[in-house]
Write a protein that holds these residues in place. Structure first.
Motif: not given
Length: 321
Positions: A57-76
């Motif tokens: 769930i945590l990975k889906l939330l982290y990457y879903g709210l960044t990559i899934g929304r076409a915005v940068q991850t914190l690392g990017e």
């Protein structure tokens, strides 16, 4: 007058590596904080039972709210890089972003959670499930070696989908970026060594079978007090296992009933929060109930207190503590 869209240089290897490391750091940090909250509110046994679901769930939330929304991850964001499609030279499509979120997380969860149950369907399925994780690991290492040699597609899923990274930081023509080619060569050498070792073991097993001998799996039988360790590491469900009173512990030389109450309070297992029974010590020196630490170790190969590596075959039974 023609208008030209701005073009950005490809992200450098160091930027891509730092972005992935940063994302991994944030996910692990978030997981640790959530684990602490859940452990204090719902207990260690609950967390042990649902640890895989929490991690998913945590990975889906982290990457879903960044990559899934076409915005940068914190690392990017930290490295000023963006993802773009090598096929369309635009932002990755919605289907590609969904695949980037689900493919690295969902299959591994399914294999870890239900792999043992699926293996009972047929011998062919069981064989495929045993080979699949190892095959994916080898393919991922080959992809990583190619990345270190050529500088593109750090992640296997992104290579398949054709998603690369661009940088908003201008290139410095006077600076030479570091080379990671040596790492790629070392990974390829390691893979070659594993291949040779695998082929030799297969040849050895074939020779043993032709001689009518039992093929060995590369491990030695280990015993503790004339008991086979593998028989002591059977599956334990800590959530449903009944609590055994310390007075009924047959694997101790102590007269538990004669121990003062204050001293008995210090004998609690940090996993079940009950008084320890079938006490054992890990290599790092921490004490737990045997069933508790075996159940924990099957889910996570690290000590729950100090996070050092945990090897279940090296647990040491303790009879006088």
């Amino acid at each position: 007058m023609a208008h030209h869209s701005p073009s950005f240089p490809s992200a450098r290897q160091a930027q891509i590596i730092r972005a992935n490391q940063r994302d991994l750091f944030h996910v692990l940090s978030l997981k640790e904080q959530v684990d602490n909250v859940l452990r204090s509110s719902l207990g260690t046994r609950w967390l042990l039972k649902w640890d895989k679901e929490v991690d998913l769930i945590l990975k889906l939330l982290y990457y879903g709210l960044t990559i899934g929304r076409a915005v940068q991850t914190l690392g990017e964001e930290y490295t000023d890089t963006w993802q773009h499609s090598a096929f369309s030279s635009k932002v990755p499509s919605r289907a590609s972003r969904i695949a980037l979120v689900l493919v690295p997380t969902l299959p591994s969860y399914i294999l870890a959670k239900w792999g043992s149950h699926l293996s009972s369907l047929s011998p062919r399925v069981a064989s495929a499930l045993r080979i699949l994780p190892m095959s994916l690991e080898v393919v991922a290492e080959v992809n990583l070696a190619i990345f270190y040699l050529r500088g593109t597609y750090y992640d296997l899923t992104k290579r398949i989908l054709g998603i690369r990274h661009i940088s908003t930081t201008p290139e410095n023509p006077h600076a030479h970026p570091p080379s990671y080619s040596l790492l790629g060569i070392l990974i390829l050498i390691r893979l070659l060594y594993r291949l040779v070792h695998y082929l030799r073991s297969r040849a050895h097993d074939a020779n043993e079978k032709s001689r009518g001998k039992r093929a060995l799996d590369g491990t030695r039988d280990m015993f503790i007090d004339d008991r086979l360790v593998s028989s002591m590491l059977e599956y334990v469900d800590p959530e449903n296992a009944p609590v055994k009173p310390a007075e009924e512990d047959e694997n101790t030389v102590l007269d538990v009933g004669a121990i003062p109450a204050r001293a008995r309070a210090s004998r609690n297992c940090t996993l079940c929060l009950e008084e320890r029974t079938d006490s054992c010590a890990t290599e790092c020196g921490h004490l737990f109930c045997w069933n508790c630490i075996v159940g924990w170790g099957r889910e996570k190969a690290e000590c729950p207190l100090c996070r050092q590596a945990l090897n279940l075959t090296r647990l040491l039974p303790i009879y006088n503590l």
